[in-house]
Design a protein around this motif. Structure first.
Motif, PDB file in Angstrom:
ATOM      1  N   VAL A 177      -2.846 -23.878   5.202  1.00 17.25           N
ATOM      2  CA  VAL A 177      -3.909 -23.697   6.323  1.00 17.25           C
ATOM      3  C   VAL A 177      -3.011 -22.859   7.420  1.00 17.25           C
ATOM      4  CG1 VAL A 177      -5.098 -24.696   8.345  1.00 17.25           C
ATOM      5  CG2 VAL A 177      -5.402 -25.616   5.957  1.00 17.25           C
ATOM      6  N   SER A 178      -3.607 -21.704   7.933  1.00 16.00           N
ATOM      7  CA  SER A 178      -2.754 -20.956   8.893  1.00 16.00           C
ATOM      8  C   SER A 178      -3.425 -20.578   9.926  1.00 16.00           C
ATOM      9  CB  SER A 178      -2.174 -19.844   8.055  1.00 16.00           C
ATOM     10  OG  SER A 178      -1.396 -18.888   8.970  1.00 16.00           O
ATOM     11  N   VAL A 179      -3.373 -20.827  11.072  1.00 15.14           N
ATOM     12  CA  VAL A 179      -4.067 -20.397  12.261  1.00 15.14           C
ATOM     13  C   VAL A 179      -3.597 -18.787  12.677  1.00 15.14           C
ATOM     14  CG1 VAL A 179      -4.394 -20.789  14.913  1.00 15.14           C
ATOM     15  CG2 VAL A 179      -4.290 -22.606  13.329  1.00 15.14           C
ATOM     16  N   SER A 180      -4.782 -18.220  12.877  1.00 13.82           N
ATOM     17  CA  SER A 180      -4.454 -16.506  12.955  1.00 13.82           C
ATOM     18  C   SER A 180      -4.138 -15.823  11.845  1.00 13.82           C
ATOM     19  CB  SER A 180      -3.478 -16.180  14.377  1.00 13.82           C
ATOM     20  OG  SER A 180      -4.075 -16.856  15.598  1.00 13.82           O
ATOM     21  N   GLY A 181      -3.892 -16.491  10.775  1.00  9.10           N
ATOM     22  CA  GLY A 181      -3.741 -15.808   9.429  1.00  9.10           C
ATOM     23  C   GLY A 181      -2.452 -15.351   9.158  1.00  9.10           C
ATOM     24  N   TYR A 182      -2.276 -14.110   8.527  1.00  9.64           N
ATOM     25  CA  TYR A 182      -1.045 -13.591   7.921  1.00  9.64           C
ATOM     26  C   TYR A 182       0.051 -13.320   9.016  1.00  9.64           C
ATOM     27  CZ  TYR A 182       2.461 -11.622   4.665  1.00  9.64           C
ATOM     28  OH  TYR A 182       3.196 -11.089   3.844  1.00  9.64           O
ATOM     29  N   LEU A 183       1.328 -14.083   9.512  1.00 12.20           N
ATOM     30  CA  LEU A 183       2.172 -13.843  10.463  1.00 12.20           C
ATOM     31  C   LEU A 183       3.379 -13.399   9.943  1.00 12.20           C
ATOM     32  CD1 LEU A 183       0.879 -16.768  13.004  1.00 12.20           C
ATOM     33  CD2 LEU A 183       0.133 -14.143  12.749  1.00 12.20           C
ATOM     34  N   ILE A 184       3.713 -13.178   8.755  1.00 10.82           N
ATOM     35  CA  ILE A 184       5.165 -12.672   8.407  1.00 10.82           C
ATOM     36  C   ILE A 184       5.160 -11.347   8.673  1.00 10.82           C
ATOM     37  CG2 ILE A 184       6.429 -12.076   6.329  1.00 10.82           C
ATOM     38  CD1 ILE A 184       4.712 -14.098   4.797  1.00 10.82           C
ATOM     39  N   LEU A 296      -7.633 -19.897  10.080  1.00 11.10           N
ATOM     40  CA  LEU A 296      -8.496 -20.411  11.329  1.00 11.10           C
ATOM     41  C   LEU A 296      -8.226 -19.601  12.460  1.00 11.10           C
ATOM     42  CD1 LEU A 296      -7.853 -24.142  11.058  1.00 11.10           C
ATOM     43  CD2 LEU A 296      -9.688 -23.216  10.253  1.00 11.10           C
ATOM     44  N   GLU A 297      -9.172 -19.319  13.385  1.00  8.32           N
ATOM     45  CA  GLU A 297      -9.090 -18.765  14.661  1.00  8.32           C
ATOM     46  C   GLU A 297      -9.875 -19.346  15.728  1.00  8.32           C
ATOM     47  OE1 GLU A 297      -7.229 -17.246  16.857  1.00  8.32           O
ATOM     48  OE2 GLU A 297      -6.654 -15.878  15.290  1.00  8.32           O
ATOM     49  N   GLY A 298      -9.484 -19.875  17.011  1.00  6.93           N
ATOM     50  CA  GLY A 298     -10.490 -20.223  17.931  1.00  6.93           C
ATOM     51  C   GLY A 298     -11.074 -18.958  18.600  1.00  6.93           C
ATOM     52  N   GLU A 320     -10.600 -18.773   2.257  1.00  2.00           N
ATOM     53  CA  GLU A 320     -11.663 -18.980   3.256  1.00  2.00           C
ATOM     54  C   GLU A 320     -11.231 -18.821   4.658  1.00  2.00           C
ATOM     55  OE1 GLU A 320     -14.780 -22.328   4.748  1.00  2.00           O
ATOM     56  OE2 GLU A 320     -13.931 -22.362   2.786  1.00  2.00           O
ATOM     57  N   HIS A 321     -12.071 -17.888   5.489  1.00  2.00           N
ATOM     58  CA  HIS A 321     -11.633 -17.969   6.899  1.00  2.00           C
ATOM     59  C   HIS A 321     -12.662 -18.596   7.870  1.00  2.00           C
ATOM     60  CE1 HIS A 321     -10.060 -16.479  10.749  1.00  2.00           C
ATOM     61  NE2 HIS A 321     -11.321 -16.214  11.047  1.00  2.00           N
ATOM     62  N   ARG A 322     -12.282 -19.516   8.726  1.00  2.00           N
ATOM     63  CA  ARG A 322     -13.176 -20.053   9.626  1.00  2.00           C
ATOM     64  C   ARG A 322     -12.686 -19.680  11.102  1.00  2.00           C
ATOM     65  NH1 ARG A 322     -13.102 -26.123   6.946  1.00  2.00           N
ATOM     66  NH2 ARG A 322     -13.711 -25.484   4.902  1.00  2.00           N
ATOM     67  N   LEU A 323     -13.909 -19.320  12.039  1.00  2.00           N
ATOM     68  CA  LEU A 323     -13.771 -19.107  13.309  1.00  2.00           C
ATOM     69  C   LEU A 323     -14.441 -20.615  13.770  1.00  2.00           C
ATOM     70  CD1 LEU A 323     -13.392 -17.268  15.804  1.00  2.00           C
ATOM     71  CD2 LEU A 323     -16.093 -16.997  15.536  1.00  2.00           C
ATOM     72  N   ILE A 324     -13.525 -21.191  14.708  1.00  2.00           N
ATOM     73  CA  ILE A 324     -13.754 -22.375  15.374  1.00  2.00           C
ATOM     74  C   ILE A 324     -14.272 -22.072  16.645  1.00  2.00           C
ATOM     75  CG2 ILE A 324     -13.022 -24.825  15.905  1.00  2.00           C
ATOM     76  CD1 ILE A 324     -12.890 -23.801  12.771  1.00  2.00           C
ATOM     77  N   SER A 325     -15.565 -22.480  16.999  1.00  2.00           N
ATOM     78  CA  SER A 325     -16.179 -22.249  18.279  1.00  2.00           C
ATOM     79  C   SER A 325     -15.988 -23.536  19.294  1.00  2.00           C
ATOM     80  CB  SER A 325     -17.637 -22.005  17.951  1.00  2.00           C
ATOM     81  OG  SER A 325     -18.452 -22.900  17.233  1.00  2.00           O
ATOM     82  N   GLY A 326     -16.341 -23.084  20.532  1.00  2.00           N
ATOM     83  CA  GLY A 326     -16.540 -24.165  21.570  1.00  2.00           C
ATOM     84  C   GLY A 326     -15.271 -23.978  22.616  1.00  2.00           C
ATOM     85  N   GLY A 327     -15.097 -22.678  22.634  1.00  2.00           N
ATOM     86  CA  GLY A 327     -13.944 -22.680  23.543  1.00  2.00           C
ATOM     87  C   GLY A 327     -12.617 -22.714  23.161  1.00  2.00           C
ATOM     88  N   ILE A 328     -12.166 -22.794  21.979  1.00  2.00           N
ATOM     89  CA  ILE A 328     -10.817 -23.182  21.298  1.00  2.00           C
ATOM     90  C   ILE A 328      -9.877 -22.091  21.570  1.00  2.00           C
ATOM     91  CG2 ILE A 328      -9.639 -24.029  19.327  1.00  2.00           C
ATOM     92  CD1 ILE A 328     -11.826 -25.851  20.467  1.00  2.00           C
ATOM     93  N   GLY A 329      -8.921 -22.488  22.061  1.00  2.84           N
ATOM     94  CA  GLY A 329      -7.996 -21.445  22.212  1.00  2.84           C
ATOM     95  C   GLY A 329      -6.737 -21.363  21.290  1.00  2.84           C
ATOM     96  N   HIS A 330      -5.280 -21.229  21.311  1.00  8.53           N
ATOM     97  CA  HIS A 330      -4.198 -20.858  20.679  1.00  8.53           C
ATOM     98  C   HIS A 330      -3.704 -21.992  19.942  1.00  8.53           C
ATOM     99  CE1 HIS A 330      -1.285 -18.267  19.246  1.00  8.53           C
ATOM    100  NE2 HIS A 330      -0.242 -19.244  19.451  1.00  8.53           N
ATOM    101  N   ASN A 331      -3.874 -23.227  20.827  1.00  4.62           N
ATOM    102  CA  ASN A 331      -3.300 -24.613  20.181  1.00  4.62           C
ATOM    103  C   ASN A 331      -4.379 -25.227  19.450  1.00  4.62           C
ATOM    104  OD1 ASN A 331      -1.974 -26.761  19.875  1.00  4.62           O
ATOM    105  ND2 ASN A 331      -1.890 -27.488  21.951  1.00  4.62           N
ATOM    106  N   LEU A 332      -4.847 -24.603  18.633  1.00  3.71           N
ATOM    107  CA  LEU A 332      -5.970 -25.255  17.729  1.00  3.71           C
ATOM    108  C   LEU A 332      -5.926 -26.345  17.343  1.00  3.71           C
ATOM    109  CD1 LEU A 332      -8.322 -22.688  15.409  1.00  3.71           C
ATOM    110  CD2 LEU A 332      -7.842 -25.175  14.918  1.00  3.71           C
ATOM    111  N   PRO A 333      -5.068 -26.898  16.845  1.00  3.40           N
ATOM    112  CA  PRO A 333      -4.898 -28.529  16.221  1.00  3.40           C
ATOM    113  C   PRO A 333      -5.380 -29.270  17.215  1.00  3.40           C
ATOM    114  CG  PRO A 333      -2.614 -27.290  16.097  1.00  3.40           C
ATOM    115  CD  PRO A 333      -3.681 -26.456  16.276  1.00  3.40           C
TER     116      PRO A 333
END
Length: 350
Positions: A177-184, A296-298, A320-333
């Motif tokens: 599970v990776s927030v903001s996807g592929y960061l390598i 995941l992305e906020g 799978e990609h999920r957009l997490i709604s509701g004003g979610i920022g960078h510190n998603l967990p």
């Protein structure tokens, strides 16, 4: 930030002021990627249970570190390794851990090198923040805990580390599970100049490249971290106690050295350790990830981040990609713990 700054300017600052550990691949793709249509999800900002501590904090010698880590859940549960970013710490997962523990998972949440109670075993070990070093730390921790395979999940520096584990050690990773996807990323990829607006997003990286920046971060570490939190998560109304719990991790004696080296290494103005060269060579090819993955992305991430379409092709397994709604920022967990925990559980069953 001054109350005189109007909301439009606040949104501009939040959208442009920070890179927050996004890899060069992600930054360069911002200008050209087509917007992705995210997979529907029922996640969002949720009322947290308000946990302020972990079930237990333990220590283990792993590689070059004495790693301090939180643990929750049954000892024989399926392992989940949760990795935080900068300038955050393990409390980003304080409400995620009990959800996963209740679902039967063994949850391991280490303070990274330079954070919290994690310490280097030797004063002679370079205070190295390069991406390969952090990934090797994670593998050493799994080895020390005799964990053959774990679900790996994270955000910011932690997402990059989780991505690297999945790319280079796929047998050790059940799912990702990776927030903001592929960061390598790589030093080579970061040599190319970006358009001015993209360069502006990296303001703090260039600040850290100077002696003034290093001294400023050392003097105002907590103030700096709070500014990052506010800009990266503009709709997250965290209280003083929440910030103070995590900011204490930045009092680690190696925090400044590791953080400064991390960003200087990316710019190619600080050397890494030669024994990581082979790993960095592999990472510079931007290897695809084959294991089951949920990204995941906020919807209110104030840090610049690539569109999902820019990195979806890097994930060749079930994805799978999920957009997490509701004003979610960078510190998603920490902002959406239920959505993050559900992604871990769902990734396990992809």
């Amino acid at each position: 930030m001054s109350d005189l700054i109007d909301s439009k300017r606040r949104r501009f600052l939040g959208a442009t002021a920070l890179g927050l550990a996004i890899a060069p691949l992600g930054l360069s793709s911002l200008a050209s990627a087509q917007a992705a249509k995210p997979a529907p999800t029922s996640g969002g900002r949720t009322a947290t249970s308000g946990h302020t501590s972990f079930k237990s904090i333990k220590h283990v010698k792993a590689g070059v570190l004495d790693v301090a880590y939180a643990e929750d859940g049954p000892a024989n549960g399926k392992p989940v390794l949760l990795l935080h970013g900068w300038p955050y710490d393990i409390y980003s997962f304080v409400d995620v851990a009990p959800i996963l523990a209740a679902a039967g998972y063994r949850v391991i949440i280490p303070w990274l090198r330079g954070y919290g109670d994690t310490r280097f075993l030797s004063a002679d070990t370079p205070r190295n923040g390069q991406q390969a070093a952090l990934a090797v730390d994670a593998i050493a921790l799994l080895d020390a805990l005799k964990i053959d395979q774990a679900i790996v999940a994270g955000f910011d520096w932690g997402a990059r580390t989780a991505d690297i584990l999945a790319a280079l050690w796929p047998a050790r990773c059940k799912a990702l599970v990776s927030v903001s996807g592929y960061l390598i990323g790589s030093q080579a990829a970061n040599r190319a100049p970006l358009p001015p607006k993209a360069e502006l997003q990296w303001w703090y990286q260039y600040y850290f490249a100077t002696e003034r920046g290093e001294a400023g971060y050392a003097k105002y570490t907590h103030d700096f971290a709070r500014l990052i939190w506010e800009l990266a998560s503009p709709q997250w109304n965290f209280d003083d106690a929440t910030f103070a719990r995590s900011a204490a991790a930045l009092d680690n004696p190696d925090q400044v050295a590791v953080a400064i080296h991390n960003y200087r290494w990316r710019l190619g103005i600080a050397e890494g350790e030669t024994h990581y060269d082979a790993l960095e060579t592999k990472l510079a090819t931007l290897p695809n990830i084959q294991i089951p993955t949920i990204t995941l992305e906020g919807d209110a991430n104030g840090a610049p981040h690539p569109e999902p379409a820019a990195y979806a092709k890097r994930f060749n397994g079930k994805y799978e990609h999920r957009l997490i709604s509701g004003g979610i920022g960078h510190n998603l967990p920490q902002e959406a713990p239920e959505a993050f925990a559900q992604a871990v559980i769902d990734a396990d069953h992809l």
